[in-house]
Motif scaffolding. Structure first.
Motif, PDB file in Angstrom:
ATOM      1  N   GLY A 149      14.907   9.276  14.275  1.00 47.46           N
ATOM      2  CA  GLY A 149      14.686  10.163  15.412  1.00 47.46           C
ATOM      3  C   GLY A 149      13.278  10.747  15.393  1.00 47.46           C
ATOM      4  O   GLY A 149      12.593  10.814  16.412  1.00 47.46           O
ATOM      5  N   ALA A 150      12.855  11.127  14.199  1.00 46.57           N
ATOM      6  CA  ALA A 150      11.533  11.729  14.046  1.00 46.57           C
ATOM      7  C   ALA A 150      10.430  10.724  14.388  1.00 46.57           C
ATOM      8  O   ALA A 150       9.441  11.066  15.044  1.00 46.57           O
ATOM      9  CB  ALA A 150      11.361  12.241  12.614  1.00 46.57           C
ATOM     10  N   ILE A 151      10.630   9.483  13.913  1.00 49.48           N
ATOM     11  CA  ILE A 151       9.622   8.457  14.191  1.00 49.48           C
ATOM     12  C   ILE A 151       9.547   8.182  15.694  1.00 49.48           C
ATOM     13  O   ILE A 151       8.457   8.066  16.262  1.00 49.48           O
ATOM     14  CB  ILE A 151       9.929   7.163  13.402  1.00 49.48           C
ATOM     15  CG1 ILE A 151       9.687   7.409  11.895  1.00 49.48           C
ATOM     16  CG2 ILE A 151       9.080   6.004  13.894  1.00 49.48           C
ATOM     17  CD1 ILE A 151      10.147   6.275  10.991  1.00 49.48           C
ATOM     18  N   ALA A 152      10.710   8.114  16.325  1.00 52.24           N
ATOM     19  CA  ALA A 152      10.718   7.897  17.779  1.00 52.24           C
ATOM     20  C   ALA A 152       9.979   9.043  18.465  1.00 52.24           C
ATOM     21  O   ALA A 152       9.193   8.832  19.397  1.00 52.24           O
ATOM     22  CB  ALA A 152      12.144   7.793  18.295  1.00 52.24           C
ATOM     23  N   ARG A 161       2.772   2.016  16.884  1.00 51.04           N
ATOM     24  CA  ARG A 161       2.863   3.085  15.890  1.00 51.04           C
ATOM     25  C   ARG A 161       4.283   3.214  15.364  1.00 51.04           C
ATOM     26  O   ARG A 161       4.508   3.404  14.170  1.00 51.04           O
ATOM     27  CB  ARG A 161       2.391   4.409  16.484  1.00 51.04           C
ATOM     28  CG  ARG A 161       2.652   5.589  15.568  1.00 51.04           C
ATOM     29  CD  ARG A 161       1.865   6.813  15.951  1.00 51.04           C
ATOM     30  NE  ARG A 161       0.477   6.670  15.605  1.00 51.04           N
ATOM     31  CZ  ARG A 161      -0.523   7.117  16.352  1.00 51.04           C
ATOM     32  NH1 ARG A 161      -0.278   7.725  17.471  1.00 51.04           N
ATOM     33  NH2 ARG A 161      -1.762   6.945  15.957  1.00 51.04           N
ATOM     34  N   ALA A 162       5.230   3.121  16.269  1.00 49.71           N
ATOM     35  CA  ALA A 162       6.633   3.217  15.858  1.00 49.71           C
ATOM     36  C   ALA A 162       6.949   2.153  14.815  1.00 49.71           C
ATOM     37  O   ALA A 162       7.586   2.423  13.788  1.00 49.71           O
ATOM     38  CB  ALA A 162       7.548   3.070  17.072  1.00 49.71           C
ATOM     39  N   GLU A 163       6.513   0.937  15.081  1.00 48.80           N
ATOM     40  CA  GLU A 163       6.775  -0.173  14.159  1.00 48.80           C
ATOM     41  C   GLU A 163       6.123   0.072  12.799  1.00 48.80           C
ATOM     42  O   GLU A 163       6.715  -0.169  11.747  1.00 48.80           O
ATOM     43  CB  GLU A 163       6.256  -1.468  14.786  1.00 48.80           C
ATOM     44  CG  GLU A 163       6.650  -2.728  14.047  1.00 48.80           C
ATOM     45  CD  GLU A 163       8.167  -2.895  13.916  1.00 48.80           C
ATOM     46  OE1 GLU A 163       8.891  -2.726  14.914  1.00 48.80           O
ATOM     47  OE2 GLU A 163       8.617  -3.183  12.791  1.00 48.80           O
ATOM     48  N   ARG A 164       4.917   0.578  12.818  1.00 49.09           N
ATOM     49  CA  ARG A 164       4.213   0.860  11.557  1.00 49.09           C
ATOM     50  C   ARG A 164       4.920   1.958  10.770  1.00 49.09           C
ATOM     51  O   ARG A 164       5.083   1.893   9.550  1.00 49.09           O
ATOM     52  CB  ARG A 164       2.756   1.268  11.816  1.00 49.09           C
ATOM     53  CG  ARG A 164       1.889   0.157  12.381  1.00 49.09           C
ATOM     54  CD  ARG A 164       0.411   0.489  12.254  1.00 49.09           C
ATOM     55  NE  ARG A 164       0.027   1.738  12.913  1.00 49.09           N
ATOM     56  CZ  ARG A 164      -0.377   1.838  14.184  1.00 49.09           C
ATOM     57  NH1 ARG A 164      -0.411   0.770  14.951  1.00 49.09           N
ATOM     58  NH2 ARG A 164      -0.732   3.024  14.667  1.00 49.09           N
TER      59      ARG A 164
END
Lengths: 175, 175
Positions: A149-152, A161-164
Motif C-alpha cells: 500500500g505504501a509503495i503504491a 518507480r513502483a516496480e523498482r
DNA sequence: TGCTAACCGGAGACACAGTCCGGTACCGTG
DNA sequence: CACGGTACCGGACTGTGTCTCCGGTTAGCA
C-alpha cells in the motif's frame, strides 16, 4: 431493488469510473452525482462512504484479485506466489490516483469494516505466512501488506518507480 | 518584524505544536488561530501554507537532521551512514500523525518549492548515492528517500512497525 | 387500478481553507 | 515626546465539498 434505483446505481458507478480516471478517487462526489444526473442525496443513499463507491467501481478487479490470490495459495513456489500477488496488488493500487491512500486509510485502519479490500489483504497476509520458510524470519505479514500500500502511495503516476520499489521490497524479503 | 507580529508568530507556533500533537498536522488552522488568540487572517499572513506552519514548528528538529546528514556525509562507512540517516528521518516522519503525507504531498511533489524538508531529502539522496558501491546496483536515490516517507506514512502510530519496515528496506538495499 | 413504501431531488447545514478591507499598533524620525 | 506612515491586525465573508433531511415521486404488488 427498484428499477429506477438500479438505473441510478449503474449511472453513478459509470460516472465515478470516469471521474476517478480523470482526477483520482478524490473526485468530488457532488460532481459525480451531477454527471450521473442524480441528486447528491441519491449518491449517498447508494454509497454511504466514498470507499463504498470505490469498491463498487472496482468490484470486478478486486474480485479477480481475490480469485488470483486463492489460486496462488495452492501454488508450489511460495515465494513466486507471493511475488505475483504483491505485484498484482501493487498494480491494482495504481489504478487510480489516491486509491492506495483511500484504501489504507479506510479499509485497513477501520478494523470494524469488512470490505472487499480487507478480503484482498487477508489473502495477501496468508500468502506471506505461507512463504514464511523462504523469507526473512519473523516477517510480519501485515507489514508486507502495508508496504505494498505504501509503495503504491509513494509511486502514484510512476509505474517504473513502483516496480523498482517492489524490487527493493522483494530483495528485502529474501533470506 | 514588529513586536506584536513576533508575539503572534510565536503564539501560533506554540499552539500548532499542541494541536499537531493532539490530532496530527491536519488539525484545523482556524482552531490553531483561535487558540493562539489571533485571527485566521493573521495565521495565513505568517504561514501562507500549512507546510510553512509545520516547518516552523519543526525547524529545530529538521535543522538538526540536516546537520546530522552533513556529518554523515563525511563518515567512512557509507552504508552505516545511510542507515543512520534513514532511521533518523523515519523517526522524524513519525513525530506527528500525517506529517509524512503532508511532506510527501507538498515538499517532494512541488518541485518549485524550496523547503526545509526538500533540503533534508537532498542530503538523504546524497547519502544514498554515496553508498552506491555497497547497495544494490542501479538503486534510484529518490526511490529510497520516498520509501522512507512511505514507511512513515504506513506505520503511523506504530514505531515498532516502522522499525520492522525499515529493516526490510535495509535488507533490500544490501547487495 | 390503487395504495404504499422505497426512493428521489435538492436546499440547506456544517466544516474548513483562504481572502480582503477598514481599523490599529508599532516604530522611526524630527 | 509626538506624529505619521506602514506593517500588521481582526474577522466577516467567499468558495468548496461532504453530508443530511423532508416533502414529493415512482415502482411494484395485491
Amino acid at each position: 431493488m427498484r428499477a429506477d434505483a438500479r438505473r441510478n446505481y449503474e449511472r453513478l458507478v459509470e460516472q465515478a469510473k470516469l471521474a476517478f480516471a480523470e482526477s483520482g478517487v478524490d473526485a468530488s462526489l457532488d460532481e459525480i452525482a451531477r454527471r450521473a444526473g442524480v441528486a447528491s442525496g441519491t449518491l449517498y443513499r447508494h454509497f454511504p462512504t466514498r470507499l463504498d463507491l470505490i469498491e463498487a467501481v472496482l468490484a470486478d478487479q478486486i474480485g479477480g484479485l481475490v480469485d488470483l490470490g486463492k489460486r496462488l495459495l495452492a501454488a508450489d513456489d511460495a515465494f513466486e506466489a507471493l511475488t505475483t500477488w504483491l505485484r498484482a496488488t501493487l498494480v491494482h493500487g495504481l489504478t487510480y490516483r489516491g486509491l492506495a491512500a483511500a484504501v489504507m486509510n479506510s479499509a485497513l485502519d477501520s478494523e470494524l469494516v469488512s470490505t472487499w479490500h480487507a478480503r484482498l489483504f487477508e489473502v495477501g497476509t496468508e500468502l506471506v505466512r505461507r512463504a514464511g520458510e523462504v523469507i526473512v524470519p519473523g516477517t510480519d505479514a501485515e507489514d508486507v501488506v502495508r508496504m505494498i500500500g505504501a509503495i503504491a502511495w509513494a509511486s502514484q503516476d510512476n509505474p517504473d518507480r513502483a516496480e523498482r520499489m517492489l524490487a527493493l521490497l522483494l530483495n528485502g524479503l529474501r533470506r
